[in-house]
Design an enzyme around this catalytic site. Structure first.
Site, PDB file in Angstrom:
ATOM      1  N   ASP A 282       0.870  -1.168   0.000  1.00 49.24           N
ATOM      2  CA  ASP A 282       0.000   0.000   0.000  1.00 49.24           C
ATOM      3  C   ASP A 282       0.916   1.230   0.000  1.00 49.24           C
ATOM      4  OD1 ASP A 282      -2.145   1.663  -0.085  1.00 49.24           O
ATOM      5  OD2 ASP A 282      -3.225   0.766   1.586  1.00 49.24           O
TER       6      ASP A 282
HETATM    7  C1  BGC Z   1      -4.980   3.313   0.006  1.00 53.44           C
HETATM    8  C2  BGC Z   1      -5.156   2.284  -1.084  1.00 53.44           C
HETATM    9  C3  BGC Z   1      -5.010   2.942  -2.432  1.00 53.44           C
HETATM   10  C4  BGC Z   1      -3.659   3.606  -2.505  1.00 53.44           C
HETATM   11  C5  BGC Z   1      -3.356   4.258  -3.841  1.00 53.44           C
HETATM   12  C6  BGC Z   1      -3.729   4.138  -0.183  1.00 53.44           C
HETATM   13  O1  BGC Z   1      -3.668   5.210   0.697  1.00 53.44           O
HETATM   14  O2  BGC Z   1      -4.969   2.665   1.254  1.00 53.44           O
HETATM   15  O3  BGC Z   1      -6.406   1.659  -0.951  1.00 53.44           O
HETATM   16  O4  BGC Z   1      -5.175   1.999  -3.448  1.00 53.44           O
HETATM   17  O5  BGC Z   1      -3.604   4.608  -1.499  1.00 53.44           O
HETATM   18  O6  BGC Z   1      -4.091   5.374  -4.079  1.00 53.44           O
END
Ligand code: BGC
Length: 739
Positions: A282
């Site tokens: 993530d």
């Molecule tokens: C979120 C993810 C997301 C990623 C990219 C993160 O902060 O937890 O779910 O896909 O950002 O935008």
């Protein structure tokens, strides 16, 4: 017989073809990897975000572009549209080995055409509708240069304080698993590599939805029993459905950050489940292992993450800055690096990017697909299916159009932005149909007046008098209240999930007019609204319904669409009951009589029951359940039993019932919940029509993870229940598993 052989032969031929393609791709990957330096391999595992986070002219952005040209980047997120993806891909093709980039984006509930937020779609319990929504999102995104979406989020979530309940399918493992598979199928279509499909991501692996106290990014502490039984199955379903990638998560699980968890990524995902796709971290979660106190520094974080099976580092800069040295120092084996790179390159080949790196970036297709009018019709259909009729006292709904004066009131009644919800990328805000616009579109002879009463958030009551005056001149009030779009989603945890601002006071002021009130509520999570639940005449829970939201609400209010949605998550009476799920355990001291709770598992200031139970949702017609029968009272070995019953539409209009089947294993080596959803069907019936509905029950239906975490069924008695909601079960039977 003959056709059976032909079908088998065709199936075998397809399997052989797929195998041949796999080995061909495998060979190509091997050839390419032979030419790659360690630095180039590391580059494939480095993912960066596009210009909106740095600004297009900053030196940080210029550095990113230089890194792409140097072959140091494998994937970009947040580069949107054909023009931009072409421009950036061209830079990657200037690198020594010309390895194309993967473009990824959070396409969560639509790209240009915005569908209901995922929790809303889950309320449809309609796998075709959910798959269609993902399919259209994929078509639009893939026409705009995107190869890969960070969806579906398949985290089971039982704590509505956590803002991200909005992004998932709710509290239930069984329903969540079906929805996970439907979304993966929708995004990926028939074949990865078709230019109307995108790669899906099952996220966030794992147990992110169980953050302590519902506070986003917080630690998770749970038994392996719970993990296997409740939280992992939707991920397994997504993997089985072919999800091309997984994303790990921010949280620790029992003390180990998920991003650094070999237990999750190596033992379970890539080991037991034999998963062949790749795992992306993530955003910055590799780096975050330092503040977690799990890695000493960024270099240590890189080593721990890749060794644990985290293949790609999203905006963490741990791999890009430290992995090459770590490999050279022997802290990361070349075979570990190679495995991660192979997984990423395999997807690039499967997408056909080595044949044509621009195949998703076609300006003519982008224009045609994004203008497809059928997408709005689908958004309307899915939005209608997602609405849940919570209450309908005296059958106030549907509203009659005949000579009625309808006052449409409320901070969210004319909002376009709030209908879209969070995670919207390219939605055309100006074309979103607001609730009052939708009501006007469908009002016929009814006379519509509108007063906002207060701005979204409802901080001031200045406009209440005007709203009350408008309401007083009407026959019925439609009040649109709820959370604003930015109150749920990532980093939007709340300790107080009642209606924000002065919305309850607004309701009370309108109620004092004596006019009947229909409340339309928008939100990305279950809210607590006891006064409204007690005093409103009717309540429609509309979630954040998307581009066509206003038309969908109007169709429900006027009865052009008979609502059929059912809650995919429990609505508590108070935050104090959280976490609350229908799948409770009996305890040794269950409440048998609400009037006598002394030394019972109860609260002295509240009943245990929720405000609205999982599976609850009304219709404009009534359904009767009768005549339950089991094909056999006992089951052994691989036998199957059929449970059947009659469902009758006993009301005056046609409608759809979502029938639900639950079971309880009465005595087992690990105690089982009082109810577990094990099946559901959507049944459409004309007035007076009866249909025999049946469910098949086999050993798998009766199985659970035992104390050795082995999926197995134990002999004994099982109670089977069917009905309209988890707290409205109409028929039951008993089945005995003999061996
Ligand atoms: C979120 C993810 C997301 C990623 C990219 C993160 O902060 O937890 O779910 O896909 O950002 O935008």
């Amino acid at each position: 017989m003959k056709t059976k052989y032909i079908a088998a032969a065709i199936g075998a031929a397809f399997a052989l073809c797929a195998q041949a393609q796999d080995t061909q791709i495998d060979r190509k990957v091997t050839d390419l990897m032979k030419q790659m330096t360690v630095a180039e391999k590391v580059g494939q595992l480095h993912q960066l975000s596009g210009r909106q986070f740095t600004g297009p002219t900053s030196s940080a952005y210029a550095d990113k572009l230089a890194d792409i040209r140097a072959g140091k980047v494998g994937s970009m997120l947040n580069v949107i549209g054909v023009a931009d993806t072409r421009e950036i891909q061209a830079l990657a093709l200037q690198s020594r080995l010309k390895i194309p980039l993967l473009f990824s984006l959070d396409v969560i509930h639509g790209y240009k055409t915005v569908f209901p937020v995922p929790l809303g779609e889950a309320a449809s319990w309609d796998m075709d509708a959910i798959e269609l929504s993902a399919r259209i999102a994929a078509k639009e995104a893939a026409a705009a240069g995107i190869h890969w979406t960070f969806a579906p989020m398949v985290d089971v979530a039982r704590d509505p304080r956590w803002g991200r309940v909005m992004e998932g399918a709710g509290e239930d493992t069984y329903l969540g698993s079906k929805i996970a598979a439907a979304r993966v199928h929708g995004f990926q279509g028939k074949k990865l590599g078709a230019t109307d499909s995108v790669m899906a991501t099952a996220k966030h692996f794992a147990a992110y939805g169980a953050a302590i106290a519902g506070r986003d990014y917080n630690a998770v502490d749970m038994s392996e029993q719970q993990l296997y039984e409740v939280y992992l199955p939707p991920f397994k379903a997504a993997a089985d459905a072919g999800a091309a990638t997984f994303m790990n998560s921010f949280n620790t699980l029992n003390g180990v950050p998920a991003t650094g968890s070999a237990f999750l990524q190596r033992d379970i995902l890539k080991g037991a489940w034999k998963y062949k796709g790749f795992v992306v971290s993530d955003w910055g979660s590799v780096r975050e292992m330092v503040p977690h106190g799990y890695a000493a520094d960024l270099s240590d974080a890189a080593v721990k993450a890749i060794n644990a099976g985290s293949d790609m580092d999203m905006e963490g800069y741990a791999y890009s800055q430290h992995l090459e040295a770590a490999v050279k120092a022997g802290k990361v084996k070349m075979s570990v690096l190679d495995d991660a790179v192979r997984r990423v390159l395999t997807k690039k080949f499967e997408l056909g990017l080595f044949d044509d790196p621009y195949r998703y970036s076609d300006a003519a297709r982008e224009k045609a697909v994004l203008g497809d009018a059928s997408h709005r019709a689908a958004a309307l259909d899915v939005a209608q299916k997602s609405m849940v009729l919570l209450k309908n006292e005296g059958k106030l709904l549907p509203l009659s159009r005949e000579a009625k004066r309808i006052a449409v009131i409320g901070p969210l009644a004319d909002s376009q932005r709030d209908l879209e919800g969070g995670w919207v990328v390219q939605g055309e805000r100006a074309k979103v149909v607001s609730i009052v616009e939708g009501i006007r579109n469908h009002a016929g002879k009814a006379e519509i007046s509108y007063a906002q009463a207060c701005a979204p958030g409802c901080a001031s009551s200045e406009g209440f008098a005007d709203a009350v005056a408008t309401a007083s001149r009407s026959d019925v009030i439609v009040l649109a209240v709820g959370e604003t779009w930015d109150m749920s989603g990532e980093a939007k945890s709340r300790t107080d999930i009642t209606l924000p601002g002065q919305q309850e006071a607004l309701f009370n002021a309108l109620k004092a007019t004596g006019k009947p009130i229909v409340v339309v509520m928008l939100s990305g999570r279950p809210l607590v609204f006891n006064t409204i639940a007690d005093k409103a005449d009717a309540i429609v829970y509309a979630w954040f319904p998307g581009t066509e939201g206003g038309n969908a609400v109007a169709n429900v209010l006027f009865g052009d669409y008979n609502p059929s949605g059912k809650l995919p998550i429990t609505f508590p009476r108070s935050v104090g009951q959280i976490p609350l799920s229908y799948a409770q355990y009996n305890t040794g001291r269950p409440v048998v009589d609400e009037k006598n709770i002394v030394y019972r598992s109860a609260y002295i200031d509240s009943v245990n029951t929720p405000r609205y139970a999982f599976g609850h949702g009304l219709s404009y017609t009534d359904f009767k359940y009768s005549g339950l029968a089991l094909s056999s009272a006992t089951l052994a070995g691989a036998q199957k039993a059929t449970l059947s019953f009659d469902l009758t539409n006993s009301g005056k209009v046609e409608g759809t019932e979502i029938v639900q089947m639950y079971l309880r294993d009465m005595v087992s080596s690990v105690v089982r919940p009082l109810k577990e959803l094990k099946g559901f069907q959507k049944v459409h019936l004309k007035p007076g029509e009866t249909r025999r509905v049946s469910f098949t029950i086999d050993r798998d239906t009766l199985s659970f993870f035992n104390s050795q975490l082995k999926w197995s069924a134990e002999a004994g008695e099982f109670k089977l229940m069917v009905g309209s909601a988890s707290d409205d079960l109409r028929l039951e039977g008993t089945l005995r598993l003999t061996q």
